[in-house]
Design a protein around this motif. Structure first.
Motif, PDB file in Angstrom:
ATOM      1  N   TYR A   1      31.367  36.603  42.575  1.00  8.55           N
ATOM      2  CA  TYR A   1      32.347  37.488  41.948  1.00  8.55           C
ATOM      3  C   TYR A   1      32.149  37.448  40.436  1.00  8.55           C
ATOM      4  O   TYR A   1      31.737  36.434  39.881  1.00  8.55           O
ATOM      5  CB  TYR A   1      33.779  37.035  42.267  1.00  8.55           C
TER       6      TYR A   1
ATOM      7  N   PHE B   1      46.654  35.658  41.246  1.00 10.01           N
ATOM      8  CA  PHE B   1      45.958  36.819  41.784  1.00 10.01           C
ATOM      9  C   PHE B   1      46.280  36.965  43.267  1.00 10.01           C
ATOM     10  O   PHE B   1      46.223  35.985  44.019  1.00 10.01           O
ATOM     11  CB  PHE B   1      44.439  36.664  41.651  1.00 10.01           C
TER      12      PHE B   1
ATOM     13  N   PHE C   1      31.852  33.683  39.207  1.00  6.71           N
ATOM     14  CA  PHE C   1      32.321  32.670  40.157  1.00  6.71           C
ATOM     15  C   PHE C   1      31.620  32.860  41.487  1.00  6.71           C
ATOM     16  O   PHE C   1      31.405  33.984  41.934  1.00  6.71           O
ATOM     17  CB  PHE C   1      33.832  32.800  40.385  1.00  6.71           C
TER      18      PHE C   1
ATOM     19  N   TYR D   1      29.685  33.818  48.368  1.00  8.39           N
ATOM     20  CA  TYR D   1      30.092  35.078  47.746  1.00  8.39           C
ATOM     21  C   TYR D   1      29.983  34.913  46.233  1.00  8.39           C
ATOM     22  O   TYR D   1      30.355  33.867  45.705  1.00  8.39           O
ATOM     23  CB  TYR D   1      31.546  35.421  48.088  1.00  8.39           C
TER      24      TYR D   1
ATOM     25  N   TYR E   1      27.468  39.121  48.979  1.00  9.22           N
ATOM     26  CA  TYR E   1      27.746  38.095  49.984  1.00  9.22           C
ATOM     27  C   TYR E   1      26.430  37.727  50.663  1.00  9.22           C
ATOM     28  O   TYR E   1      25.664  38.604  51.076  1.00  9.22           O
ATOM     29  CB  TYR E   1      28.751  38.624  50.995  1.00  9.22           C
TER      30      TYR E   1
ATOM     31  N   TYR F   1      45.838  33.338  44.836  1.00  7.39           N
ATOM     32  CA  TYR F   1      45.115  32.336  44.068  1.00  7.39           C
ATOM     33  C   TYR F   1      45.837  32.099  42.745  1.00  7.39           C
ATOM     34  O   TYR F   1      46.379  33.017  42.133  1.00  7.39           O
ATOM     35  CB  TYR F   1      43.689  32.796  43.773  1.00  7.39           C
TER      36      TYR F   1
ATOM     37  N   PHE G   1      34.128  41.613  43.518  1.00  6.21           N
ATOM     38  CA  PHE G   1      33.093  41.195  44.453  1.00  6.21           C
ATOM     39  C   PHE G   1      31.737  41.773  44.033  1.00  6.21           C
ATOM     40  O   PHE G   1      31.618  42.940  43.653  1.00  6.21           O
ATOM     41  CB  PHE G   1      33.442  41.675  45.860  1.00  6.21           C
TER      42      PHE G   1
ATOM     43  N   GLN H   1      38.216  31.385  51.340  1.00 10.09           N
ATOM     44  CA  GLN H   1      37.103  31.226  50.409  1.00 10.09           C
ATOM     45  C   GLN H   1      37.527  30.253  49.319  1.00 10.09           C
ATOM     46  O   GLN H   1      38.619  30.369  48.762  1.00 10.09           O
ATOM     47  CB  GLN H   1      36.724  32.570  49.779  1.00 10.09           C
TER      48      GLN H   1
ATOM     49  N   GLY I   1      40.859  40.952  37.024  1.00  5.57           N
ATOM     50  CA  GLY I   1      40.698  40.236  38.279  1.00  5.57           C
ATOM     51  C   GLY I   1      39.236  40.021  38.597  1.00  5.57           C
ATOM     52  O   GLY I   1      38.347  40.409  37.836  1.00  5.57           O
ATOM     53  N   LEU I   2      39.004  39.390  39.707  1.00  2.00           N
ATOM     54  CA  LEU I   2      37.632  39.127  40.138  1.00  2.00           C
ATOM     55  C   LEU I   2      37.116  40.305  40.947  1.00  2.00           C
ATOM     56  O   LEU I   2      37.815  40.850  41.803  1.00  2.00           O
ATOM     57  CB  LEU I   2      37.577  37.858  40.989  1.00  2.00           C
TER      58      LEU I   2
ATOM     59  N   ASP J   1      25.821  41.670  52.208  1.00  2.00           N
ATOM     60  CA  ASP J   1      26.539  42.778  51.575  1.00  2.00           C
ATOM     61  C   ASP J   1      26.342  42.673  50.075  1.00  2.00           C
ATOM     62  O   ASP J   1      26.790  41.708  49.473  1.00  2.00           O
ATOM     63  CB  ASP J   1      28.027  42.702  51.948  1.00  2.00           C
TER      64      ASP J   1
ATOM     65  N   PHE K   1      40.598  41.892  44.838  1.00  2.00           N
ATOM     66  CA  PHE K   1      41.647  41.239  44.061  1.00  2.00           C
ATOM     67  C   PHE K   1      42.497  42.236  43.286  1.00  2.00           C
ATOM     68  O   PHE K   1      42.012  43.293  42.850  1.00  2.00           O
ATOM     69  CB  PHE K   1      41.032  40.268  43.050  1.00  2.00           C
ATOM     70  N   GLY K   2      43.760  41.874  43.086  1.00  2.00           N
ATOM     71  CA  GLY K   2      44.582  42.539  42.087  1.00  2.00           C
ATOM     72  C   GLY K   2      44.173  42.067  40.708  1.00  2.00           C
ATOM     73  O   GLY K   2      43.352  41.152  40.569  1.00  2.00           O
ATOM     74  N   LYS K   3      44.761  42.668  39.682  1.00  2.00           N
ATOM     75  CA  LYS K   3      44.362  42.353  38.313  1.00  2.00           C
ATOM     76  C   LYS K   3      45.037  41.107  37.754  1.00  2.00           C
ATOM     77  O   LYS K   3      44.721  40.684  36.644  1.00  2.00           O
ATOM     78  CB  LYS K   3      44.619  43.547  37.398  1.00  2.00           C
TER      79      LYS K   3
ATOM     80  N   GLN L   1      34.214  38.104  36.768  1.00  2.00           N
ATOM     81  CA  GLN L   1      35.530  38.261  36.152  1.00  2.00           C
ATOM     82  C   GLN L   1      35.359  38.586  34.682  1.00  2.00           C
ATOM     83  O   GLN L   1      34.883  37.769  33.900  1.00  2.00           O
ATOM     84  CB  GLN L   1      36.370  36.987  36.329  1.00  2.00           C
TER      85      GLN L   1
END
Lengths: 115, 115
Positions: free
Chosen positions: B35, A89, B91, B33, B48, A36, B45, B104, B42-43, B56, A105-107, B37
């Protein structure tokens, strides 16, 4: 659970150079790896993704490679332009039993392309 | 086809108040979903949902946070008795109901500031 590491955290390149961002993941069952791009104050936008049944995917100036054995995947941007400047990301996911996937996600990597 | 919609885009709440964030998925999408941040992160989770079901919620704090996706209307993320640490961008993302869909798509986010 899944853990995604992303490097570098910042990357500065000159316009026209290539940029490479690398990610590793921990869960060998992960099978979907999107990238992303997020500009300042904007939503994350899906730019490219790869599934575990292929090793490489390309879309114009961007490409993603996946090494399942080593559990790492990379984003490659060629001929960078100032408008490529953003935070990128990586993420990893696998389909759950209910058929859904949640992204880990990574940072993020802040890419700055100087003219 | 309108993208994922979120409102409000910016929300300011005093400590102890309630925050209510809304998300309307893309047309035809029935999976939502959420998220969070944090600045320069990063985002992460949170939850869901499908229509009328939480599938979830493993990423959601056990207290003060709740989410719903009613049969009619948007998905709502509710934060009760907000604290300064809740300040973040929230988000939502949506995906289509088809079994093979991993992608997504994110909304523009709600930036919550707790004063």
């Amino acid at each position: 659970g899944e853990n995604v590491e992303q490097h570098p955290s910042t990357l500065s390149v000159q316009e026209g150079d290539s940029a490479v961002i690398k990610c590793t993941y921990s869960d060998s069952a992960s099978n979907y790896f999107p990238w992303y791009k997020q500009e300042l104050g904007k939503r994350p936008q899906l730019i490219i993704d790869i599934r575990s049944n292929v090793g490489e995917k390309k879309d114009q100036r961007i490409a993603v490679t996946l090494n399942k054995t080593a559990k790492h995947f990379s984003l490659h941007i060629t001929e960078t332009q100032p408008e490529d400047s953003a935070v990128y990301f990586c993420a990893a996911s696998k389909k759950g039993n209910s058929g859904y996937s949640t992204l880990t996600f990574g940072k993020g990597t802040m890419l700055l392309v100087s003219p | 086809n309108a993208g994922v919609m979120q409102n409000p885009r910016h929300l300011v709440r005093r400590r102890g108040q309630e925050a209510r964030l809304r998300c309307s998925p893309m047309k035809g999408h029935s999976h939502v979903y959420w998220y969070r941040q944090l600045p320069e992160e990063g985002l992460k989770f949170m939850v869901y949902l499908q229509k009328e079901n939480i599938i979830d919620e493993s990423g959601m704090p056990k207290e003060r946070f709740s989410a719903e996706f009613p049969k009619e209307g948007p998905s709502i993320l509710r934060i009760q008795q907000v604290v300064r640490g809740d300040s973040a961008a929230y988000f939502c993302a949506s995906s289509p109901p088809t079994a093979g869909a991993y992608e997504q798509y994110f909304g523009p986010g709600t930036r919550l500031t707790v004063t």
